[in-house]
Structures are given as structure tokens and as C-alpha cells.
Enzyme design. Structure first.
Site, mmCIF file in Angstrom:
data_model
loop_
_atom_site.group_PDB
_atom_site.id
_atom_site.type_symbol
_atom_site.label_atom_id
_atom_site.label_comp_id
_atom_site.label_asym_id
_atom_site.label_seq_id
_atom_site.Cartn_x
_atom_site.Cartn_y
_atom_site.Cartn_z
ATOM 1 N N MET A 274 0.746 -1.280 0.271
ATOM 2 C CA MET A 274 0.265 0.155 -0.119
ATOM 3 C C MET A 274 1.026 1.057 -0.299
ATOM 4 O O MET A 274 0.525 2.244 -0.037
ATOM 5 C CB MET A 274 -0.846 0.012 1.036
ATOM 6 C CG MET A 274 -1.528 -1.268 1.120
ATOM 7 S SD MET A 274 -2.765 -0.850 -0.110
ATOM 8 C CE MET A 274 -4.440 0.520 0.832
ATOM 9 N N ARG A 275 2.133 1.225 0.612
ATOM 10 C CA ARG A 275 2.799 2.691 0.070
ATOM 11 C C ARG A 275 2.594 2.924 -1.049
ATOM 12 O O ARG A 275 2.730 4.137 -0.626
ATOM 13 C CB ARG A 275 4.103 2.101 0.353
ATOM 14 C CG ARG A 275 5.141 3.086 0.042
ATOM 15 C CD ARG A 275 6.785 2.838 0.598
ATOM 16 N NE ARG A 275 7.152 2.515 2.227
ATOM 17 C CZ ARG A 275 7.161 1.158 2.360
ATOM 18 N NH1 ARG A 275 7.966 0.287 1.888
ATOM 19 N NH2 ARG A 275 7.183 0.974 4.112
ATOM 20 N N ALA A 276 2.797 2.491 -2.021
ATOM 21 C CA ALA A 276 2.258 3.019 -3.626
ATOM 22 C C ALA A 276 1.309 3.903 -3.219
ATOM 23 O O ALA A 276 0.891 5.351 -3.916
ATOM 24 C CB ALA A 276 2.101 2.454 -4.602
#
Length: 667
Positions: A274-276
Site C-alpha cells: 500500500m505504500r504506492a
């Protein structure tokens, strides 16, 4: 103090400048990775950015740059009283590729800690970079143990220094900026993901723009201060715009529609985790603030995707970074409508599918994928001097290989292939420190000091420790090696399916070398000579590219290939004597052309055996009749032969035997 080149005087490189400015507006974006060829102003632009950053308020006298408005309660120089503080320019701290662990995280005086119980701590570069920029030039060449420390600090916003039960913690929140030349090797995926944005830079091919670059550079070199003064107005305007964008940033609204576009884009491009999504949201918000708006538009989401996703799309080092802009536009258009909460008749989350199906991606199309046992289809290939050159065959799909290793224990650069004495790894013993003590062996230190306590007049509970008592922990870990591929590209290897399988095997070994942090080199031989297709490098991408375009045909000058490889190793030993080599010869073992080609090849192979160079021969012979020439070559080399089938089999183990033992048995 050297006058930096003005940021606004950099010609072109719009994406690079934008990515750096967005991080100046919102440090939460997470930093920038700048990829590109040498001589493209990567370092110049990064160093110029620090002059544009607003000043930082710090607690006077604090070595860890605590914010006077909210000082760190666990600061080693604290506790601090709240107060107005002092202002200083934002720092840009450079991390050298060859820095030690203590230089990065700081050093603890072990002797004073043991003898006096005093935490005498000297801050490192992470402390200096707190609330500023940490710049790593050639970040892809950074040692693994330093990469691990950077990952920990970036994830936790703090640095921990621990030595045998004595620990120091301090805040370490910084803007991470790295530059790299992809030809010198790729980054580990974990570190790659820590960079919020990435940009690809290249020199302009427009003559007028190149002329302007040269003109400005010469003017700066002649009079740096005068050149900077001429750009002072533009610099001040950009600095004021950064301050205004920072003030506007909390007011920017990221609506549900933009959030859905961000989520759909990340899902469509199959990025991990989910970092993107989070980075895209922060980048789009910063873009709106930079433009002076309080609403995030679709154009902000699109630009954020182009900056935040390309480096998160790579699945292996042979994948080219980048983004399919047509697919991006289709995804944004599909999710440009109202959010489900505003839709009077929603179909549910994801709109009945959650975005367009991802593209198939480059999987080789209707490629070869041929198994090695299919061989060359029984089609004999010409091997005479008049044999024509065959076009390059496409490589079969790479597969997972078993680990090849160099026997014995080395002392080379940190990696993941062969056993080595390193500063990191499992403890195997103790020794007197050579130079500064880095890893204390507590039991050995106490054992060395215990017999002398009465003579030293010990009266309290603590031990009386002296410098001569200290013992360094001897550790064993893994090293990276030089994997030198010697590939037969002659007519006997030119059958389409066979060469496809061979290239697939070499690509598989290259992927393994990438994961184990090796250097790689490529020597090819065909016709009447051998060529160094790729000198030893850390870039497996470059090796894969050279292999992909490798033509085949002609005779088999095996001796020339081996002699060329021997020369490459000789030169590389002078450059990097601690790095041990593993030679992988990919051939069917035939030797043709010139007088006594087989005898010459045997003599060349015995040079490797005499120098105890670890070697593996990948036997590419196929068909119902096998001559066993590759096995004979392996015996001459003092190494091991393995077929293409065995290379991918799970049962294979210990391909590289002890060279010394093999040589003694051969003798």
C-alpha cells in the site's frame, strides 16, 4: 565554502527538478531516486536543492537538531526545555558509498561504557541529516549492511545504536535522495520501495539545449559567485514559492474521486503493498499546493503516478522501469466519475471489477520456452570457417537455479553467495581488534580482564577494563563474488531452440547473481576469436542486454575464450583482490579451428586449475549421441560439469567442489 550551482540554472531535466521541489514542499512524499547515465546533472541538482529549503528551528547546542517546539524526550543531549530556539539552514548530508557503520549511525565508546557505565556517544550521519536531506551518490553501490541501517531508520524515523546491552536512540527523520547509474547495478527491492519518487534522466539530444548547458557550466566555473548572483532573483522566487506551497498544503483537499483514481491506478499496475497508494496521495497533494490550488485534480493524480509507480513495477532486474501511459489514461478516465457514496445507484466497491484488467506484460509472447532436452531439433549446424552468422535467438523464460558457491572462506565484499569473514553474520570466535573496536565479544573480554583484577586494585562491583582486554567478535557471513560467464556462441550452438535454452539458463544465473549481490562479466567466443562482451560490473541489466543481442555462428575457438577469461580475471584481481571468482563456462565442449584446438583448450583450462579458480561447466550438448566433451573440459578446469536439466533440478547440490581437493585428486 564552495558556492553551489543554482538550482534554477539547471537546463532541462523538468521531471528531476519537479520531484525534488515536491519533496521540498512535502517531505512526507518520501524522497527521490534519480536514475540516469553519467553527466546528466543528477548530483548538481540535488546539491543545489538544499539552498532552496527554508531554515530549520533547532534547540541551541543540541547535536541531534531537536525541534524547540516539540523536543525529543529521549534525545541523548536532552531533556530540553521548550523555548524559542535558534534557526539554521537546512542541511544536506552526503553518505559516502564506502562509509563505515559507525560513521553512519554513530559510535559508542565501549571501553567507557563497560568500565564507567557512561554512554559516551558520538553522533553519525543519520543524526546530522535529521530534519534535512540525506544524499547518497551511487546509492546502488552501497554495502548491504548500510542499506539495512538506512531501511530501519527510514521506517522508524529513529536510529538505534546498541553495543552489548548499552543502547542509544535518537530521532532520524530525513529526506532520502539517491542518484545512480543503472549500468553499475540495480537496487535491492526493499530500498527501492523506500524512495517515494523516481525519475529517469538523460542528456538532451537537442543541439541548442546542449549548447546552453555548456555555456552555463563554463560561466559558473569561471566565476561561481558571480554566476550565482545572476540567478539570485530566480532562486529567491522559487524559495518563496516553496514556503507558500508549504503553508497552503494543509488546506489542500484530496477528494474521494481522486482517492479512487489513485487506488484504481495502483491496482491496475499491480504494485505491491500500500505504500504506492500513500505516496501517490501525498504527491498529488503536493502538486496541487505547488500549483497554488486547494483541490487535487486528475492531472495531479496522473503526474503523481508517473513519478511514484515506475520503480515499483519491476518484478526482476531484467524488467525495464516505466509506465504504460495509455493504460494510465484509460484507468484515470474509467474512474473519473463520482464516488460510490455520491452515486444514486452504485454497483458496489470497485465498480464491478475494481479497475481494468492489467496488461499481459512482456512475457516473451509466443516464445521459445523450450526445455533444454528439446535440444536443437536434430539439425546439425555448420562449424567450418565459412559458416554464416545466425541471427540472435530469444532467451527462454528464466528459472530458479540452485546456488553455486566458491569453496573455502573469503574476505570479499558483503553479499549472499560464498562463506566469508565479515563484520556481520554469526559469531564464530574472538580476536584482538585491529583498529577501532566495532563488535565487542563480551565473554572473551571479561575472560581476558578477569585474571588481572587484583593487580589492578579492583575494589567495587565493576570490572577494571583496559584497552588490551577488549576482544573483537570474529564473524562469518556471506560475500559477493565475481561470476564470469564464458559463453560459446559458435555454429555448434547456433540451433535456435538450443541457443534459446542456453540464454534462458544464463539469464537464470544472472538473476541469481543479482540476488546474491555479485559482480558479473561476460566473455563470448565464436569464429576465430573471443570478445569481452561485458567487463566485470555490478549491472546484471547490462549483461542481460548483451546476452540478448548475442549473435552465433562460425567455428569454436574454445582456447581463445578461456584465455580471454583468464586475462579478465588477472586484471580484476589487481582492481579488487579480495573478491573471489566463479567461472561459469557455457558450452558443448567442442573445440575447432586452428592447429590442435583440443590440446590448446586443455592447456588453457589447466591455467584455471593451477590457480585454483572455482569453475562450473554448463554442458549444452544435446541429441541422442553425446561426446562428453564438456565433462572433460570440467576435469581440466578442476571444476564440475552440470547439464542444463540438472541446473534447474531441485536435487542438485554442491556443484562447485573444493578446488583444492579436486586438484589433488587430479594430480
Amino acid at each position: 565554502m564552495t558556492t553551489p550551482f543554482p538550482f534554477t540554472a539547471v537546463v532541462g531535466q523538468d521531471d528531476l527538478r519537479l520531484a525534488l521541489l515536491l519533496n521540498a514542499v512535502s517531505p512526507a512524499v518520501g524522497g527521490v531516486l534519480v536514475r540516469g547515465e553519467k553527466g546528466t546533472a543528477k548530483s548538481t541538482a540535488v546539491r543545489a536543492l538544499s539552498a532552496l529549503l527554508p531554515e530549520v528551528a533547532v534547540v541551541p547546542g543540541c547535536r541531534f537538531s531537536c525541534d524547540p517546539a516539540s523536543p525529543d524526550p529521549s534525545c541523548p543531549d536532552g531533556p530540553h526545555e521548550a523555548g524559542p530556539g535558534a534557526h539554521r539552514p537546512a542541511r544536506m548530508v552526503e553518505l559516502p558509498v564506502g562509509a563505515s557503520e559507525d560513521r553512519l549511525v554513530g559510535a559508542l565508546d565501549i571501553e567507557r561504557a563497560l568500565a564507567e557505565g557512561v554512554k559516551a556517544f558520538e553522533p553519525g550521519l543519520l543524526a546530522d541529516a535529521h530534519r534535512g536531506i540525506l544524499y547518497v551518490d551511487e546509492v546502488n553501490l552501497l554495502h548491504d549492511h548500510l542499506v539495512d541501517l538506512l531501511l530501519d531508520a527510514a521506517a522508524m524515523g529513529a536510529s538505534y545504536v546498541e553495543r552489548e546491552g548499552v543502547s542509544v536512540r535518537h530521532a532520524a527523520r530525513f529526506l532520502l535522495v539517491g542518484t545512480m547509474n543503472p549500468e553499475e547495478g540495480e537496487l535491492r527491492p526493499q530500498l527501492l520501495d523506500r524512495f517515494g519518487l523516481t525519475v529517469e534522466v538523460a542528456a538532451s539530444r537537442e543541439p541548442d539545449q546542449r549548447v546552453e548547458v555548456v555555456r552555463r557550466r563554463l560561466a559558473y566555473d569561471d566565476d561561481p559567485a558571480g554566476f550565482a548572483a545572476r540567478w539570485a532573483g530566480e532562486e529567491a522566487a522559487v524559495r518563496q514559492r516553496i514556503v507558500a506551497a508549504r503553508e497552503l498544503l494543509p488546506q489542500v483537499r484530496l477528494g474521494d474521486g481522486a482517492l479512487r483514481q489513485i487506488a484504481a491506478t495502483c491496482a491496475a499496475f499491480e504494485v505491491d503493498g500500500m505504500r504506492a497508494d500513500i505516496v501517490m496521495a501525498r504527491t498529488a497533494t503536493a502538486l496541487a499546493a505547488w500549483a497554488g490550488r486547494t483541490d487535487v485534480l486528475a492531472e495531479d493524480v496522473r503526474q503523481a503516478a508517473l513519478l511514484a509507480l515506475p520503480h515499483r513495477r519491476r518484478r526482476n532486474p531484467f524488467d525495464a522501469p516505466g509506465l504504460d501511459e495509455d493504460k494510465l489514461d484509460r484507468t484515470l478516465e474509467e474512474f473519473s466519475g463520482e464516488s460510490p457514496d455520491d452515486d444514486p445507484d452504485p454497483d458496489g466497491p470497485g465498480g464491478g471489477g475494481g479497475g481494468p484488467a492489467p496488461d499481459a506484460g512482456p512475457q516473451g509472447g509466443g516464445d521459445t520456452g523450450a526445455r533444454p532436452e528439446e535440444g536443437d531439433g536434430g539439425e546439425p549446424q555448420p562449424s567450418g570457417a565459412g559458416a554464416g552468422e545466425q541471427p540472435a535467438a530469444r532467451a527462454a523464460e528464466p528459472f530458479r537455479t540452485k546456488a553455486l558457491s566458491v569453496p573455502g572462506i573469503g574476505e570479499g565484499a558483503a553479499g549472499r553467495r560464498s562463506r566469508a569473514r565479515t563484520e556481520h553474520g554469526r559469531t564464530t570466535g574472538a580476536r584482538r581488534p585491529r583498529g577501532a573496536l566495532t563488535k565487542l565479544h563480551l565473554a572473551a573480554t571479561v575472560q581476558a580482564a578477569a585474571p588481572h583484577q587484583r593487580a589492578r586494585g579492583r575494589s567495587g562491583p565493576g570490572l577494571v577494563i583496559r584497552r588490551d582486554d577488549l576482544r573483537q567478535a570474529a564473524r562469518e557471513g556471506r560475500e559477493g563474488n565475481l561470476v564470469l560467464f564464458v559463453v560459446d556462441a559458435s555454429g555448434s550452438m547456433a540451433a535456435r531452440q538450443r541457443m534459446s535454452a542456453v540464454k534462458g539458463a544464463v539469464l537464470s544465473l544472472l538473476l541469481d547473481a543479482y540476488q546474491r549481490r555479485d559482480k558479473v562479466g561476460l566473455v563470448t567466443f565464436r569464429g576465430s576469436a573471443a570478445d569481452v562482451a561485458l567487463p566485470p560490473t555490478s549491472s546484471v541489466d547490462a549483461a542481460a542486454a548483451r546476452l540478448d543481442s548475442l549473435p552465433t555462428g562460425g567455428r569454436t575457438p574454445l582456447a581463445a575464450g578461456l584465455l580471454k577469461a583468464h586475462e579478465v580475471l588477472r586484471v580484476e584481481r589487481l582492481r579488487d583482490p579480495a573478491r573471489r571468482a566463479l567461472v561459469v563456462v557455457v558450452t558443448d565442449g567442442r573445440a575447432t579451428g586452428g592447429p590442435e584446438p583440443v590440446a590448446l583448450a586443455g592447456r588453457a583450462a589447466r591455467l584455471f586449475a593451477a590457480e585454483q579458480v572455482a569453475s562450473v561447466v554448463v554442458d549444452c550438448e544435446s541429441g541422442p549421441v553425446r561426446l562428453g566433451l564438456a565433462g572433460q573440459l570440467a576435469a581440466e578446469l578442476g571444476g564440475t560439469a552440470v547439464t542444463l536439466d540438472e541446473l534447474r533440478a531441485d536435487a542438485i547440490a554442491g556443484l562447485v567442489k573444493d578446488v583444492q581437493g579436486t586438484s589433488r585428486r587430479a594430480a
